[in-house]
Design an enzyme around this catalytic site. Structure first.
Site, PDB file in Angstrom:
ATOM      1  N   ASN A 115     -39.759  81.674  40.399  1.00  0.00           N
ATOM      2  CA  ASN A 115     -40.804  81.282  39.562  1.00  0.00           C
ATOM      3  C   ASN A 115     -41.944  82.213  39.456  1.00  0.00           C
ATOM      4  O   ASN A 115     -42.738  82.484  40.271  1.00  0.00           O
ATOM      5  CB  ASN A 115     -41.412  80.034  40.426  1.00  0.00           C
ATOM      6  CG  ASN A 115     -42.605  79.375  39.674  1.00  0.00           C
ATOM      7  OD1 ASN A 115     -42.967  79.682  38.454  1.00  0.00           O
ATOM      8  ND2 ASN A 115     -43.457  78.304  40.351  1.00  0.00           N
ATOM      9  N   TRP A 116     -42.047  82.876  38.152  1.00  0.00           N
ATOM     10  CA  TRP A 116     -42.858  83.786  37.878  1.00  0.00           C
ATOM     11  C   TRP A 116     -44.507  83.415  37.484  1.00  0.00           C
ATOM     12  O   TRP A 116     -45.294  84.079  37.576  1.00  0.00           O
ATOM     13  CB  TRP A 116     -42.631  84.658  36.653  1.00  0.00           C
ATOM     14  CG  TRP A 116     -41.152  85.532  37.002  1.00  0.00           C
ATOM     15  CD1 TRP A 116     -40.335  85.408  38.296  1.00  0.00           C
ATOM     16  CD2 TRP A 116     -40.426  86.150  35.964  1.00  0.00           C
ATOM     17  NE1 TRP A 116     -39.554  86.449  37.983  1.00  0.00           N
ATOM     18  CE2 TRP A 116     -39.451  86.723  36.502  1.00  0.00           C
ATOM     19  CE3 TRP A 116     -40.561  86.513  34.796  1.00  0.00           C
ATOM     20  CZ2 TRP A 116     -38.448  87.429  36.172  1.00  0.00           C
ATOM     21  CZ3 TRP A 116     -39.663  87.356  34.231  1.00  0.00           C
ATOM     22  CH2 TRP A 116     -38.568  87.749  34.649  1.00  0.00           C
ATOM     23  N   LYS A 117     -44.643  82.061  37.720  1.00  0.00           N
ATOM     24  CA  LYS A 117     -45.903  81.608  37.352  1.00  0.00           C
ATOM     25  C   LYS A 117     -46.617  82.266  36.101  1.00  0.00           C
ATOM     26  O   LYS A 117     -46.028  82.591  35.384  1.00  0.00           O
ATOM     27  CB  LYS A 117     -46.849  81.788  38.831  1.00  0.00           C
ATOM     28  CG  LYS A 117     -46.140  81.123  39.887  1.00  0.00           C
ATOM     29  CD  LYS A 117     -46.824  80.986  41.151  1.00  0.00           C
ATOM     30  CE  LYS A 117     -45.814  80.072  42.088  1.00  0.00           C
ATOM     31  NZ  LYS A 117     -46.611  79.911  43.341  1.00  0.00           N
ATOM     32  N   HIS A 139     -44.613  70.865  40.229  1.00  0.00           N
ATOM     33  CA  HIS A 139     -44.945  71.989  41.133  1.00  0.00           C
ATOM     34  C   HIS A 139     -46.524  71.653  41.563  1.00  0.00           C
ATOM     35  O   HIS A 139     -47.329  70.877  40.858  1.00  0.00           O
ATOM     36  CB  HIS A 139     -44.988  73.148  40.210  1.00  0.00           C
ATOM     37  CG  HIS A 139     -45.053  74.400  41.190  1.00  0.00           C
ATOM     38  ND1 HIS A 139     -46.568  74.796  41.885  1.00  0.00           N
ATOM     39  CD2 HIS A 139     -44.315  75.111  41.750  1.00  0.00           C
ATOM     40  CE1 HIS A 139     -46.186  75.745  42.546  1.00  0.00           C
ATOM     41  NE2 HIS A 139     -45.011  76.077  42.774  1.00  0.00           N
ATOM     42  N   GLU A 177     -49.089  73.254  42.035  1.00  0.00           N
ATOM     43  CA  GLU A 177     -50.063  73.774  41.184  1.00  0.00           C
ATOM     44  C   GLU A 177     -50.387  73.161  39.923  1.00  0.00           C
ATOM     45  O   GLU A 177     -51.289  72.954  39.588  1.00  0.00           O
ATOM     46  CB  GLU A 177     -49.763  75.153  40.802  1.00  0.00           C
ATOM     47  CG  GLU A 177     -49.840  76.188  42.015  1.00  0.00           C
ATOM     48  CD  GLU A 177     -48.999  77.428  41.913  1.00  0.00           C
ATOM     49  OE1 GLU A 177     -48.373  77.982  41.004  1.00  0.00           O
ATOM     50  OE2 GLU A 177     -48.881  77.952  43.157  1.00  0.00           O
ATOM     51  N   GLU A 215     -41.885  72.189  48.908  1.00  0.00           N
ATOM     52  CA  GLU A 215     -42.747  73.260  49.123  1.00  0.00           C
ATOM     53  C   GLU A 215     -44.117  72.973  49.856  1.00  0.00           C
ATOM     54  O   GLU A 215     -44.870  72.148  48.874  1.00  0.00           O
ATOM     55  CB  GLU A 215     -42.939  73.705  47.637  1.00  0.00           C
ATOM     56  CG  GLU A 215     -41.782  74.172  47.026  1.00  0.00           C
ATOM     57  CD  GLU A 215     -42.374  75.194  45.936  1.00  0.00           C
ATOM     58  OE1 GLU A 215     -41.856  76.287  46.067  1.00  0.00           O
ATOM     59  OE2 GLU A 215     -43.033  74.842  44.855  1.00  0.00           O
ATOM     60  N   GLY A 262     -47.909  80.800  48.532  1.00  0.00           N
ATOM     61  CA  GLY A 262     -48.759  81.946  48.252  1.00  0.00           C
ATOM     62  C   GLY A 262     -49.605  82.331  49.421  1.00  0.00           C
ATOM     63  O   GLY A 262     -50.483  83.107  49.048  1.00  0.00           O
ATOM     64  N   SER A 321     -43.873  80.829  50.364  1.00  0.00           N
ATOM     65  CA  SER A 321     -43.970  82.252  50.862  1.00  0.00           C
ATOM     66  C   SER A 321     -42.346  82.976  51.603  1.00  0.00           C
ATOM     67  O   SER A 321     -42.389  83.526  52.567  1.00  0.00           O
ATOM     68  CB  SER A 321     -44.741  82.371  52.322  1.00  0.00           C
ATOM     69  OG  SER A 321     -46.137  82.187  51.998  1.00  0.00           O
TER      70      SER A 321
HETATM   71  P1  PGA Z   1     -44.828  81.557  46.866  1.00  0.00           P
HETATM   72  O1  PGA Z   1     -44.779  80.454  45.581  1.00  0.00           O
HETATM   73  O2  PGA Z   1     -43.364  82.182  47.125  1.00  0.00           O
HETATM   74  O3  PGA Z   1     -45.526  82.710  46.217  1.00  0.00           O
HETATM   75  O4  PGA Z   1     -45.439  81.058  48.116  1.00  0.00           O
HETATM   76  C1  PGA Z   1     -43.836  79.513  45.793  1.00  0.00           C
HETATM   77  C2  PGA Z   1     -43.830  78.447  44.587  1.00  0.00           C
HETATM   78  O5  PGA Z   1     -45.048  78.123  44.246  1.00  0.00           O
HETATM   79  O6  PGA Z   1     -42.770  78.079  44.025  1.00  0.00           O
END
Ligand code: PGA
Length: 270
Positions: free
Chosen positions: A10-12, A101, A103, A176, A182, A222
């Site tokens: 997932n490149w966000k 997600h 976020e 998650e 992150g 992470s």
């Molecule tokens: P991360 O993000 O690997 O940077 O912790 C995972 C995600 O949000 O899918």
């Protein structure tokens, strides 16, 4: 029950078109050298404006990646400024879309009913879904992790016509924990495995055990080259949703390589 491992990056909000093209091109020869890669599924999830570039590069270089989008609209078309529809994503050749997600839930305030509507919309239009769930640190500290993620799953699947949808093919769940995204704080692999088995039991109570046993459940938060092994070796974890490390060539290659190696030594997925 055999389930095929899935590694999704997932490149966000990263990677413009030029970066997308050069990153994917740089991976090509290294991916070719990974043994057993054809036995696992791999995916990149770029931002909307880089999807077409990613698709064209994947085709041109015969890369093994599926293509995912990070979000979709719950609506078909009309006066919804800023939205992107399922059909627009399908037109580019997108295979999967992330729904729920953390976020999107936390920063953009998507509630359970929006997530439910997006899930239904994606599946109805023919997109496969990676449905995300996970608890905050406060929820975990309160000892409410299991009920929290089960409620998220239940409300996301509310009113879905299970019989007309091939969910083992079209639905993936990603667990998650928000506090691990992150932050560099990984959930202990055995604890992630425990929560994932709770999620699978919840899926079984809604969809029946046979379907639940075929649905892949990923861990995310992470994940890096240095910790993928212990994660992927868990009995119930079928892959990883990778954020930050999916933007680093060495890390994503190490993650894919370890997962492909575990194919032969671990669960032997189909
Ligand atoms: P991360 O993000 O690997 O940077 O912790 C995972 C995600 O949000 O899918």
């Amino acid at each position: 029950m055999q389930r095929k491992y899935l590694i999704a990056g997932n490149w966000k909000l990263n990677m413009n078109q030029a970066q997308t093209e050069s990153f994917l091109q740089e991976l090509t020869s290294e991916l070719d050298a990974i043994k057993n890669i054809s036995h696992i599924e791999t995916m990149v999830i770029p931002p909307f404006t880089s999807l077409e570039k990613a698709k064209n590069t994947i085709r041109a270089k015969s890369l093994p990646f599926k293509l995912g989008a990070q979000d979709l609209s719950q609506y078909d078309s009309g006066a919804y400024t800023g939205e992107i529809s399922a059909e627009m994503l399908m037109e580019i050749g997108v295979d999967y879309v992330l729904v729920g997600h953390s976020e999107r839930r936390e920063i953009f305030l998507e509630n359970d009913s929006v997530i439910n509507a997006k899930l239904k919309q994606a599946l109805a239009k023919g997109l496969k879904v990676i449905l995300c769930c996970g608890e905050s640190e406060a929820t975990r500290d309160a000892g409410a992790t299991d009920s929290w993620v089960c409620n998220q799953i239940e409300s996301a699947l509310q009113g879905l016509d299970f019989n007309s949808l091939n969910l083992p093919q079209n639905l993936v769940v990603a667990y998650e924990p928000i506090w691990a995204i992150g932050t560099g704080k990984v959930c202990q692999a055995d604890e992630a495995n425990r929560v994932i088995s709770v999620i699978r039991n919840k899926l079984a109570s809604i969809l029946g055990k046979n379907i639940a046993d075929q649905i892949r459940i990923l861990y995310g938060g992470s994940v890096k080259g240095s910790n993928i092994d212990e994660i992927i070796q868990q009995s119930d974890i079928d892959g990883a949703l990778v954020g930050g490390a999916s933007l680093k060539k060495e890390d994503i290659l190490a993650i894919i390589k370890s997962t492909a190696e575990n194919f032969s030594t671990n669960k032997q997925p189909a």
